[in-house]
Design an enzyme around this catalytic site. Structure first.
Site, short mmCIF file in Angstrom:
data_model
loop_
_atom_site.label_atom_id
_atom_site.label_comp_id
_atom_site.label_asym_id
_atom_site.label_seq_id
_atom_site.Cartn_x
_atom_site.Cartn_y
_atom_site.Cartn_z
CE LYS A 1 -11.81 -3.36 3.60
NZ LYS A 1 -10.66 -4.17 3.89
NE ARG B 1 -6.70 0.40 7.52
CZ ARG B 1 -7.61 0.98 6.73
NH1 ARG B 1 -8.75 0.38 6.44
NH2 ARG B 1 -7.38 2.18 6.20
C1 9MG Z 1 -5.96 0.91 3.54
N1 9MG Z 1 -6.79 -0.27 3.72
C2 9MG Z 1 -8.10 -0.42 3.34
N2 9MG Z 1 -8.53 -1.64 3.67
C3 9MG Z 1 -7.49 -2.28 4.27
C4 9MG Z 1 -7.31 -3.55 4.83
O1 9MG Z 1 -8.27 -4.46 4.80
N3 9MG Z 1 -6.13 -3.87 5.37
C5 9MG Z 1 -5.10 -2.96 5.37
N4 9MG Z 1 -3.94 -3.34 5.93
N5 9MG Z 1 -5.21 -1.73 4.86
C6 9MG Z 1 -6.39 -1.40 4.32
#
Ligand code: 9MG
Length: 260
Positions: A226, A260
């Protein structure tokens, strides 16, 4: 004896959340996989997904529409043509649950028919028909907080108190889900790192993830590559692995159940 370990039932899979679990990201978007056409992009995505399972991913999140800031929306048909062949190819060949990353009810429905057993919705089921569809499909859902939409989310990022406001939003979405018939045991929440947040907001959320545990459902944290990692390390997208792992460890330490 009762088993009190928190877990998620995803179709035939029981995902035990006694330790943090890893959700691998499989973006089936033109900028992610080969430029050799649709079929070869699907094949590449499937090969990449199989590799993630081999490396230890506990679940796969398959998405056909980018949610990056300013990303162009895609049509239902386009999204379906990207994700469904990949889900079909994987569903009978892996022993981890498949999550569909979408906000469109039509895509949720087709993905679950193809073998997905989890819905990851960055709009927290706020699109027309999404709540009812998720309730009918009966699979677990992840509700993420986002300020605005991917096109607007970084334009005017202001909170009086980011923790209180994100938790309030998630509380309301859990309530809306339960009213629509979605069982609490099928709900996961996510504060949405980078979705309408600046670095200060993101760091406050990361340091206080346990604040969201009070809502009584598992917490998912998406920190991989990110912009916050770029802001801290000064690294470009492809050089953020070490920063992402450090952020993931902090998230796990602070209570995230799924990374994730
Ligand atoms: C699809 N997507 C992209 N970034 C995300 C995040 O931080 N959390 C979740 N649940 N989906 C995400």
């Amino acid at each position: 004896m009762f088993d009190l370990t928190p877990s998620l039932r995803c179709g035939s899979f029981e995902l035990k959340l006694d330790t943090p679990k890893i959700m691998a990201i499989i973006n089936v978007t033109p900028d992610s996989f080969s430029d050799g056409g649709r079929l070869s992009a699907s094949k590449d995505a499937v090969a990449y997904a199989l590799k993630q399972v081999e490396l230890g991913a506990h679940m796969l999140d398959i998405g056909g529409e980018s949610t990056r800031p300013n990303a162009e929306p895609v049509s239902i048909d386009e999204e379906l043509s990207r994700v469904i062949p990949v889900i079909e190819a994987l569903a009978t060949n892996i022993d981890v649950p498949i999550s569909i990353d979408t906000s469109k009810p039509e895509v949720m429905r087709a993905a679950v028919a193809a073998g997905a057993t989890f819905i990851n919705d960055v709009f927290a089921l706020r699109h027309h028909g999404a709540l009812e569809t998720a309730a009918e499909l009966g699979v677990p859902v992840c509700l993420m907080h986002m300020l605005g939409s991917p096109q607007t989310m970084q334009q005017d990022v202001q909170y009086e108190d980011v923790l209180v406001q994100v938790r309030q939003f998630l509380t309301e979405r859990i309530f809306a889900c339960e009213m629509a018939g979605i069982l609490k045991k099928n709900i996961v929440i996510d504060p949405g790192f980078g979705f309408g947040k600046n670095l200060e907001h993101n760091l406050k959320l990361l340091a206080n993830l346990d604040y969201f545990k009070q809502l009584g459902v598992p917490v998912l944290a998406g920190v991989s590559r990110k912009s916050m990692i770029g802001q801290i390390t000064g690294r470009e997208l492809n050089e953020r692995i070490i920063g992402s792992v450090a952020a993931a460890l902090l998230a796990a330490q602070n209570g995230a159940n799924i990374i994730r």
